[in-house]
Design a protein around this motif. Structure first.
Motif, PDB file in Angstrom:
ATOM      1  N   VAL B 145       0.854  -1.199   0.000  1.00 23.05           N
ATOM      2  CA  VAL B 145       0.000   0.000   0.000  1.00 23.05           C
ATOM      3  C   VAL B 145       0.889   1.248   0.000  1.00 23.05           C
ATOM      4  N   ILE B 382      -5.009  -5.859  -4.025  1.00 24.39           N
ATOM      5  CA  ILE B 382      -5.663  -5.351  -2.806  1.00 24.39           C
ATOM      6  C   ILE B 382      -5.013  -4.029  -2.391  1.00 24.39           C
ATOM      7  N   ILE B 386      -6.761  -0.355  -2.151  1.00 24.58           N
ATOM      8  CA  ILE B 386      -6.835   0.407  -0.890  1.00 24.58           C
ATOM      9  C   ILE B 386      -6.423   1.865  -1.117  1.00 24.58           C
ATOM     10  N   VAL B 389      -9.241   3.988  -2.332  1.00 24.48           N
ATOM     11  CA  VAL B 389     -10.437   4.206  -1.499  1.00 24.48           C
ATOM     12  C   VAL B 389     -10.380   5.624  -0.933  1.00 24.48           C
ATOM     13  N   VAL B 392      -9.226   6.756   2.960  1.00 25.14           N
ATOM     14  CA  VAL B 392      -8.684   5.585   3.652  1.00 25.14           C
ATOM     15  C   VAL B 392      -7.620   6.062   4.646  1.00 25.14           C
ATOM     16  N   LEU B 397      -2.613   2.763   8.418  1.00 19.29           N
ATOM     17  CA  LEU B 397      -2.063   1.589   7.743  1.00 19.29           C
ATOM     18  C   LEU B 397      -0.546   1.551   7.881  1.00 19.29           C
TER      19      LEU B 397
END
Lengths: 70, 463
Positions: B145, B382, B386, B389, B392, B397
């Motif tokens: 991410v 994924i 993320i 989004v 987020v 994270l």
């Protein structure tokens, strides 16, 4: 796959050379060769106990910390 | 002439037929190793150079990938907050630290021909195997991410929208992984890694005072003295130097490359060169921001309360030396995100394959090796999703990644130390006494630092 020119690899002249090459270069399917479990004793046993305690303490503290943040 | 080269094989012996008898992933590795053996048979200067080039790869890749998007941002913030001082010589200390830890994975791979996840699972049982795998997969996915954040931020400098940036990132990383077999994958990754060195010429745009840089090695000066912020930044810098995924990545990569005990020396040199590149790039970023951004923003008690975020740093650089260096920095950030995403995706695939005894080689064509490729690709998708989004909690994270790494670090290092001292596994390649003393010292420092860092992230007033 493009065919190799055998002359460039003249150091492998026969089946015996080929087998030696495969052996030296460890070119086999290791997934079919089992690995023996290690015996956990002495200081290693102590290290594992310490590791478990460390993980549990860290997890508890971090869960508490995250609950504070959220 | 190479001894044996040009000589005819014995009648009936055909090397191509012999290769065809091998499973596809071993066949491709055998071809790579035949080329290495051919270079070894010749002793000319030119073939020796070619041999050195052929044997480099995993060590440089792992170290450059460690200078990932998150790492680049951390170094930039460190230079901006502390200027030309303590952290520059510290980076030199990180060279032997990273080298000593990573070098062990070269030996383990060469001797066992198995990845780290497989060795933990099979030698110490499913509990520790599952624990290590679970931690690694979660940490890798979350780190991905941060790589996509770096890619999208870097591309935003060129006016590319986040959705397009993410699609370009996914397409590029998937193409490299799914269409190239190990040798070409490694060479392509090395070329991408080469662009990580863009930060080296960039430092000359800043016209730094090199006497101050040299002085930092004598004084180890800490701007503002030892404070909570200093400890926090110190922990973050050490945390970015050695991460658990690096152990798994390099060992699996060495296995897929076909490293054997004869190549251990070359593997060590590869790792050392990689560590030097990693430190050089880090120092250049520290000097760049230490020269241009230091003492231009607001300093709080933690990095989250300072004004030194990456947008502020880049706008300050832009104001002082123009837009071209900023664009080069953004390119470096994109490259750092991409090379790290390539490494993390492969690391996840290798680890899952090793743990479940699935096929586990980049030499496998996609259809034959889909079980191997899918975990890495899914984790990348994924992570990319993320980033897109809205709202987020990216900061949250990032904290989670560091916290998971801090829990995982002692386990990863302990298993590495156990395996590399296991005579049944390593034979004569076990650690020497001085290596164990050095590694245990490094372990104590790293574990204490990473635990303290992990806890400080969730208990901000701890420090």
């Amino acid at each position: 796959m493009d065919a190799l020119d055998g002359k460039e690899f003249g150091f492998i002249k026969n089946d015996k050379d080929w087998e030696n090459f495969l052996k030296k270069e460890k070119l086999k399917d290791y997934s079919k060769i089992p690995v023996k479990r290690a015996k956990v004793s002495g200081w290693v046993k102590f290290a594992f106990v310490f590791l478990r305690i460390y993980i549990v303490i860290m997890l508890v503290l971090i869960i508490l910390g995250f609950l504070n943040i959220i | 002439m190479i001894p044996g080269q040009g000589q005819s094989s014995e009648e009936g012996f055909d090397i191509n037929k012999k290769l065809e008898e091998l499973p596809v992933e071993i066949r491709l590795r055998a071809i790579d190793r035949l080329k290495v053996a051919r270079l070894r048979h010749n002793r000319s200067l030119w073939t020796r150079i070619l041999l050195v080039i052929a044997l480099i790869g995993p060590g440089i890749l792992v170290m450059v990938a460690d200078n990932d998007a998150g790492g680049v941002i951390t170094y930039a913030q460190t230079g901006s907050i502390f200027g030309l001082g303590f952290f520059i010589p510290l980076m030199i200390l990180m060279v032997p630290t990273a080298y000593l830890v990573q070098e062990m994975t070269v030996r383990l791979a060469a001797v066992t021909r198995r990845g780290h996840a497989e060795m933990i699972w099979k030698r110490y049982g499913p509990f520790w195997g599952a624990f290590s795998l679970g931690d690694l997969v979660i940490a890798n996915s979350l780190t991905l991410v941060t790589e996509f954040i770096g890619i999208t931020f870097g591309m935003s400098i060129f006016g590319v929208k986040p959705l397009i940036a993410v699609i370009i990132g996914i397409a590029f990383i998937s193409t490299v992984m799914l269409t190239l077999r190990y040798h070409k994958w490694e060479r392509a990754s090395l070329i991408i890694a080469f662009f990580n060195m863009i930060f080296i010429p960039l430092v000359f745009f800043a016209h730094p005072d090199w006497s101050l840089v040299a002085k930092s090695f004598l004084t180890w000066h800490i701007s503002g003295g030892i404070s909570t912020l200093f400890i926090y930044v110190l922990l973050a810098n050490i945390g970015t130097t050695i991460a658990p995924w690096m152990l798994f990545f390099q060992q699996s990569s060495e296995v897929d490359k076909g490293t054997v005990p004869e190549d251990i020396g070359a593997g060590k040199r590869d790792t050392f060169v990689g560590a030097c590149i990693m430190a050089t790039v880090a120092i250049c970023i520290l000097v760049l921001t230490g020269t241009l951004v230091f003492s231009t923003g607001h300093v709080g008690t933690t990095t989250s309360t300072t004004s030194y975020n990456i947008a502020f740093i880049l706008s300050t650089i832009s104001k002082k030396i123009g837009t071209i260096p900023v664009e080069l920095f953004a390119l470096g950030l994109i490259d750092a995100g991409i090379i790290a995403a390539i490494a993390l995706t492969a690391s996840t695939s290798w680890a899952v394959g090793e743990a479940f005894n699935w096929p586990k080689s980049i030499n496998l064509p996609f259809l034959e090796g889909r079980k191997f490729y899918i975990p890495g690709i899914i984790s990348m998708l994924i992570a990319a999703a993320i980033v897109l989004v809205p709202n987020v909690p990216l900061g949250f994270l990032n904290i989670t990644v560091q916290v998971i790494a801090s829990i995982f670090m002692p386990a990863a290092l302990l298993f590495l130390l156990l395996l590399v001292n296991d005579k049944e596994v390593m034979g004569k390649h076990v650690n020497k006494k001085w290596e164990n003393v050095s590694i245990i010292t490094i372990m104590i420092v790293l574990v204490s630092m990473s635990s303290l860092y992990g806890l400080s992230l969730v208990f901000p007033h701890l420090l």
